[in-house]
Design a protein around this motif. Sequence first.
Motif, short mmCIF file in Angstrom:
data_model
loop_
_atom_site.label_atom_id
_atom_site.label_comp_id
_atom_site.label_asym_id
_atom_site.label_seq_id
_atom_site.Cartn_x
_atom_site.Cartn_y
_atom_site.Cartn_z
N ASP A 69 -26.76 26.03 -35.05
CA ASP A 69 -28.02 25.29 -35.14
C ASP A 69 -28.07 24.18 -34.09
OD1 ASP A 69 -28.29 26.91 -37.32
OD2 ASP A 69 -28.79 25.32 -38.74
N VAL A 70 -26.96 23.45 -33.94
CA VAL A 70 -26.92 22.40 -32.93
C VAL A 70 -27.02 22.99 -31.52
CG1 VAL A 70 -25.50 20.54 -31.96
CG2 VAL A 70 -25.55 20.92 -34.45
N ASN A 71 -26.29 24.07 -31.30
CA ASN A 71 -26.25 24.70 -29.98
C ASN A 71 -27.64 25.17 -29.54
OD1 ASN A 71 -24.77 25.65 -27.68
ND2 ASN A 71 -24.86 27.71 -28.52
N ALA A 72 -28.44 25.64 -30.48
CA ALA A 72 -29.78 26.13 -30.14
C ALA A 72 -30.68 25.02 -29.63
CB ALA A 72 -30.41 26.80 -31.37
N GLN A 73 -30.38 23.77 -29.97
CA GLN A 73 -31.25 22.67 -29.56
C GLN A 73 -31.16 22.37 -28.06
OE1 GLN A 73 -33.47 21.36 -31.44
NE2 GLN A 73 -32.87 22.17 -33.43
N PHE A 74 -30.09 22.78 -27.40
CA PHE A 74 -29.99 22.50 -25.96
C PHE A 74 -31.16 23.11 -25.20
CE2 PHE A 74 -25.64 21.55 -27.10
CZ PHE A 74 -25.29 20.54 -26.22
N ASP A 75 -31.46 24.37 -25.46
CA ASP A 75 -32.57 25.02 -24.75
C ASP A 75 -33.91 24.45 -25.18
OD1 ASP A 75 -30.70 26.57 -23.46
OD2 ASP A 75 -30.96 28.30 -24.76
N LEU A 76 -34.06 24.16 -26.47
CA LEU A 76 -35.34 23.63 -26.96
C LEU A 76 -35.61 22.24 -26.41
CD1 LEU A 76 -35.09 24.81 -30.68
CD2 LEU A 76 -36.60 25.73 -28.91
N LEU A 77 -34.61 21.37 -26.42
CA LEU A 77 -34.82 20.01 -25.91
C LEU A 77 -35.04 20.01 -24.40
CD1 LEU A 77 -32.28 18.09 -28.13
CD2 LEU A 77 -34.75 17.72 -28.07
N ARG A 78 -34.39 20.92 -23.69
CA ARG A 78 -34.66 21.03 -22.25
C ARG A 78 -36.13 21.37 -22.02
NH1 ARG A 78 -31.87 25.72 -18.63
NH2 ARG A 78 -32.86 26.96 -20.26
N GLU A 79 -36.67 22.26 -22.82
CA GLU A 79 -38.06 22.69 -22.66
C GLU A 79 -39.05 21.58 -23.03
OE1 GLU A 79 -40.80 26.52 -24.06
OE2 GLU A 79 -38.93 26.07 -25.10
N TRP A 80 -38.71 20.80 -24.05
CA TRP A 80 -39.65 19.81 -24.55
C TRP A 80 -39.48 18.43 -23.92
CZ3 TRP A 80 -43.95 20.47 -27.32
CH2 TRP A 80 -44.12 21.68 -28.00
N ALA A 81 -38.41 18.20 -23.18
CA ALA A 81 -38.13 16.88 -22.63
C ALA A 81 -39.29 16.29 -21.83
CB ALA A 81 -36.86 16.92 -21.77
N PRO A 82 -40.02 17.08 -21.02
CA PRO A 82 -41.12 16.47 -20.25
C PRO A 82 -42.24 15.89 -21.11
CG PRO A 82 -40.48 18.61 -19.33
CD PRO A 82 -39.81 18.49 -20.65
N HIS A 83 -42.26 16.25 -22.40
CA HIS A 83 -43.35 15.81 -23.27
C HIS A 83 -42.96 14.64 -24.17
CE1 HIS A 83 -45.51 19.33 -21.90
NE2 HIS A 83 -44.47 20.07 -22.22
N ALA A 84 -41.77 14.09 -23.96
CA ALA A 84 -41.32 12.94 -24.76
C ALA A 84 -41.75 11.65 -24.10
CB ALA A 84 -39.80 12.97 -24.91
N GLY A 85 -42.22 10.72 -24.90
CA GLY A 85 -42.63 9.42 -24.38
C GLY A 85 -43.15 8.54 -25.49
N PRO A 86 -43.45 7.28 -25.19
CA PRO A 86 -43.90 6.36 -26.22
C PRO A 86 -45.09 6.91 -27.01
CG PRO A 86 -43.42 5.17 -24.20
CD PRO A 86 -43.33 6.64 -23.87
N GLY A 87 -44.91 6.97 -28.33
CA GLY A 87 -45.97 7.43 -29.22
C GLY A 87 -46.00 8.92 -29.45
N HIS A 88 -45.17 9.70 -28.75
CA HIS A 88 -45.17 11.15 -28.97
C HIS A 88 -43.78 11.70 -28.63
CE1 HIS A 88 -45.87 11.33 -24.57
NE2 HIS A 88 -46.82 10.43 -24.80
N TRP A 89 -43.06 12.14 -29.69
CA TRP A 89 -41.65 12.48 -29.54
C TRP A 89 -41.34 13.87 -30.10
CZ3 TRP A 89 -39.47 9.10 -26.48
CH2 TRP A 89 -39.94 7.79 -26.46
N PRO A 90 -40.85 14.80 -29.29
CA PRO A 90 -40.29 16.05 -29.81
C PRO A 90 -39.08 15.73 -30.70
CG PRO A 90 -40.68 16.20 -27.44
CD PRO A 90 -40.85 14.76 -27.81
N ASP A 91 -39.05 16.33 -31.87
CA ASP A 91 -38.08 15.99 -32.91
C ASP A 91 -37.12 17.16 -33.12
OD1 ASP A 91 -36.74 15.22 -35.19
OD2 ASP A 91 -38.50 15.28 -36.50
#
Length: 242
Positions: A69-91
């Motif tokens: 489960d933890v390992n799967a987050q590497f690819d997901l967080l890489r994909e969503w990282a450009p959309h993280a910022g104040p007021g809107h956070w990929p969780d």
Amino acid sequence: MDYVKADDMIAPYWEDEVEAFWHAIDRADRDILLSLSPGMNLSTDHAEHLKAHSHLWRISADLWDRWRDVNAQFDLLREWAPHAGPGHWPDADMLPLGRMGVRAEVGEPRESLLTPDEQRTMLTLWCIARSPLMVGADLPNSSAETIELLTNPEVLAAQRHPAGAREVWREGRLVAWASEDGAFAALFNRGTEPAEIQVPWDVLGTARPGSVRDCWSRADLAVGDELRVKLQPHGSALLRLS
């Protein structure tokens, strides 16, 4: 309420219902955070709508104390990282650490099944990616080691850092992330054997720094011509570069 967790909203994606929650909260006379879940197979095509109509949103199915489960987050967080910022956070979901499984959907009451290296790797990834941090555990009955893991101020500083971060290097099961201003770097060994990572400083977005601080051990490291770190299987390092 200060925080609304709306479940079963984005798998499948209920656009009208998401907007209804957002408009209701917008009409309240106080600040309320809106969290949406779960993020099973959630496409980044929804990113702009999510950023406009929620404060944080899950990017995966429920995460448990399993390495896969933890390992799967590497690819997901890489994909969503450009959309993280104040007021809107990929969780990336709650942290299954400490004493958990009390009245759980999955498993009997237990200590987290993640190894100490896997626990540090999960926190390192969540912090460098600036995922919201919420603990899914019975904190009063968790160990002192768990509390220390969750409250390391030098590690938490990466999660609170104002600059974004992204994956900057990948070779097989070895991965490096860096903050956009070069202040933090995180190295990961997703493999099953010990490994040494060697990454040039410019890949991390910085010149050779004056100092390198190991955030987990809270100790200064020697500075070489490149960043070189030995990692255990499923291990990681979180470094502050000055």
